[in-house]
Write a protein that holds these residues in place. Structure first.
Motif, PDB file in Angstrom:
ATOM      1  N   ASN A  14       2.158   6.205  -2.853  1.00  0.00           N
ATOM      2  CA  ASN A  14       3.126   7.081  -3.495  1.00  0.00           C
ATOM      3  C   ASN A  14       2.804   7.269  -4.975  1.00  0.00           C
ATOM      4  O   ASN A  14       2.920   8.381  -5.521  1.00  0.00           O
ATOM      5  CB  ASN A  14       4.530   6.496  -3.340  1.00  0.00           C
ATOM      6  N   ALA A  15       2.375   6.197  -5.630  1.00  0.00           N
ATOM      7  CA  ALA A  15       2.073   6.274  -7.062  1.00  0.00           C
ATOM      8  C   ALA A  15       0.872   7.178  -7.336  1.00  0.00           C
ATOM      9  O   ALA A  15       0.909   8.017  -8.247  1.00  0.00           O
ATOM     10  CB  ALA A  15       1.807   4.874  -7.606  1.00  0.00           C
ATOM     11  N   ILE A  16      -0.186   7.034  -6.539  1.00  0.00           N
ATOM     12  CA  ILE A  16      -1.373   7.855  -6.802  1.00  0.00           C
ATOM     13  C   ILE A  16      -1.142   9.305  -6.375  1.00  0.00           C
ATOM     14  O   ILE A  16      -1.707  10.230  -6.971  1.00  0.00           O
ATOM     15  CB  ILE A  16      -2.626   7.275  -6.109  1.00  0.00           C
ATOM     16  N   ASP A  19       0.812  -1.219   0.000  1.00  0.00           N
ATOM     17  CA  ASP A  19       0.000   0.000   0.000  1.00  0.00           C
ATOM     18  C   ASP A  19       0.847   1.270   0.000  1.00  0.00           C
ATOM     19  O   ASP A  19       0.419   2.297  -0.524  1.00  0.00           O
ATOM     20  CB  ASP A  19      -0.938   0.006   1.207  1.00  0.00           C
ATOM     21  N   ALA A  61       9.400   7.479  -0.948  1.00  0.00           N
ATOM     22  CA  ALA A  61       8.803   6.288  -0.352  1.00  0.00           C
ATOM     23  C   ALA A  61       9.899   5.284  -0.033  1.00  0.00           C
ATOM     24  O   ALA A  61      10.599   4.810  -0.931  1.00  0.00           O
ATOM     25  CB  ALA A  61       7.772   5.674  -1.291  1.00  0.00           C
ATOM     26  N   GLU A  79       5.161  14.922  -5.147  1.00  0.00           N
ATOM     27  CA  GLU A  79       6.364  14.100  -5.171  1.00  0.00           C
ATOM     28  C   GLU A  79       6.827  13.834  -3.737  1.00  0.00           C
ATOM     29  O   GLU A  79       6.976  14.764  -2.940  1.00  0.00           O
ATOM     30  CB  GLU A  79       7.462  14.780  -5.969  1.00  0.00           C
ATOM     31  N   GLN A  95       3.648   1.846  -1.611  1.00  0.00           N
ATOM     32  CA  GLN A  95       4.028   2.145  -2.989  1.00  0.00           C
ATOM     33  C   GLN A  95       2.820   2.611  -3.804  1.00  0.00           C
ATOM     34  O   GLN A  95       2.938   3.480  -4.674  1.00  0.00           O
ATOM     35  CB  GLN A  95       4.677   0.920  -3.638  1.00  0.00           C
ATOM     36  N   MET A  96       1.658   2.030  -3.504  1.00  0.00           N
ATOM     37  CA  MET A  96       0.430   2.451  -4.181  1.00  0.00           C
ATOM     38  C   MET A  96       0.092   3.892  -3.816  1.00  0.00           C
ATOM     39  O   MET A  96      -0.277   4.705  -4.685  1.00  0.00           O
ATOM     40  CB  MET A  96      -0.730   1.523  -3.821  1.00  0.00           C
ATOM     41  N   SER A 141       1.792  10.787  -6.668  1.00  0.00           N
ATOM     42  CA  SER A 141       2.618  11.306  -7.754  1.00  0.00           C
ATOM     43  C   SER A 141       1.769  11.682  -8.959  1.00  0.00           C
ATOM     44  O   SER A 141       2.001  12.719  -9.602  1.00  0.00           O
ATOM     45  CB  SER A 141       3.668  10.265  -8.150  1.00  0.00           C
ATOM     46  N   ARG A 142       0.778  10.866  -9.273  1.00  0.00           N
ATOM     47  CA  ARG A 142      -0.115  11.176 -10.392  1.00  0.00           C
ATOM     48  C   ARG A 142      -0.910  12.445 -10.140  1.00  0.00           C
ATOM     49  O   ARG A 142      -1.369  13.098 -11.080  1.00  0.00           O
ATOM     50  CB  ARG A 142      -1.066   9.996 -10.656  1.00  0.00           C
ATOM     51  N   SER A 143      -1.072  12.792  -8.859  1.00  0.00           N
ATOM     52  CA  SER A 143      -1.793  14.021  -8.511  1.00  0.00           C
ATOM     53  C   SER A 143      -0.848  15.200  -8.311  1.00  0.00           C
ATOM     54  O   SER A 143      -1.258  16.264  -7.851  1.00  0.00           O
ATOM     55  CB  SER A 143      -2.622  13.801  -7.236  1.00  0.00           C
ATOM     56  N   GLY A 203      -5.302  10.284  -4.060  1.00  0.00           N
ATOM     57  CA  GLY A 203      -4.267  11.188  -4.547  1.00  0.00           C
ATOM     58  C   GLY A 203      -4.736  12.625  -4.598  1.00  0.00           C
ATOM     59  O   GLY A 203      -4.034  13.542  -4.152  1.00  0.00           O
TER      60      GLY A 203
END
Length: 217
Positions: free
Chosen positions: A79-81, A74, A91, A88, A76-77, A83-85, A208
Motif C-alpha cells: 500500500n505504501a509503495i 507486506d 488497506a 490510493e 502495508q508495504m 501510494s508513492r506511485s 508501485g
C-alpha cells in the motif's frame, strides 16, 4: 543451280526454326496460364488499430481494497509503495467479509505472505486466516477483479506462505510478483498454464510503478 540449292537450304532452315519456336511457346503457355489462374497467397490479417492480440484483458480500477493472506507486513508495504506511485487504496489486513459491501470496490488485491508473528499478533492461526480470506473471495469474486501480489521475495516463501499462495492462486485474475519470490517458477508457470497475465518486477522498488501502470481509472 547452286543458287537454287542455297535458296532451298535457307528456306528449310527458316521453317525449322519456326517449328522449334512454336513448340517452346506451346510448352510455356500452360505454365503462364496456371500462374495467372492460381489464387493469390493469403496474408495474415493484422489487428486493426486499437485492438490487441491479448485475450481476456483484465480491468484493474479504483476503488481498491487491499488485504493480507498470511498477516505479513507486506500488505502495508504494498500500500505504501502504491501510494508513492499515486495509487490510493484501502488497506485492511484483517477485514472480514461481513465488513465489505458488494459493489464497494472494483479491485481486490490479496497480498500473500505468511508470518507466524503477524498471525500471533492478530490472535489467529493459519486456518482462521485462510477462512477469512476465502469468505472475502467468495463474497466479492463476481464483482471485483482479483489481483494476487507476492512482494516479499524468497523470505516470504516456504510452507506457511506457500499454503496461502496455493489457496488464492485459483482466484487470481492478475499476478504481481517480485522476481526473487518466483525463483522456482511457481507464479510464472501457473500464469502460463492458466492464461493469467502477470507482472514480474525486478525488485520491490519497481512494484508501485508497475501497479500504477495497470490502473485503468
Amino acid at each position: 543451280m547452286k543458287k537454287l540449292l542455297a535458296l532451298l537450304l535457307c528456306l528449310l532452315m527458316a521453317m525449322s526454326m519456326s517449328v522449334v519456336a512454336f513448340a517452346e511457346t506451346a510448352e510455356e503457355a500452360p505454365a503462364e496460364e496456371a500462374a495467372a489462374e492460381a489464387p493469390a497467397e493469403e496474408t495474415a490479417e493484422e489487428p486493426a488499430a486499437g485492438e490487441t492480440a491479448e485475450e481476456g484483458a483484465v480491468t484493474i480500477s479504483l476503488p481498491i481494497l487491499m488485504t493480507s493472506a498470511g498477516q505479513s507486513a507486506d500488505v502495508q508495504m504494498f500500500n505504501a509503495i502504491a501510494s508513492r506511485s499515486g495509487v490510493e487504496a484501502t488497506a485492511r489486513e484483517l477485514v472480514e467479509a461481513d465488513d465489505i459491501e458488494v459493489g464497494e470496490y472494483n479491485t481486490l488485491v490479496i497480498v500473500v505472505g505468511g508470518s507466524s508473528k503477524g498471525l500471533g499478533a492478530a490472535g489467529i492461526d493459519a486456518e482462521q486466516e485462510q477462512a477469512r480470506v476465502d469468505a472475502i473471495i467468495e463474497k466479492l469474486k463476481d464483482s471485483v477483479t482479483i489481483v494476487v501480489a507476492h512482494i516479499g521475495g524468497q523470505a516470504r516463501r516456504g510452507e506457511l506462505s506457500d499454503g496461502f499462495i496455493n489457496a488464492v492462486l485459483p482466484y487470481a485474475q492478475y499476478l504481481i510478483v517480485v522476481e526473487e519470490g518466483d525463483s522456482d517458477g511457481l507464479f510464472s508457470n501457473y500464469a502460463a498454464e492458466n492464461n493469467i497475465p502477470i507482472s514480474i518486477c525486478p525488485d520491490i522498488a519497481s512494484v508501485g510503478e508497475v501497479f500504477a501502470g495497470l490502473i485503468s481509472g
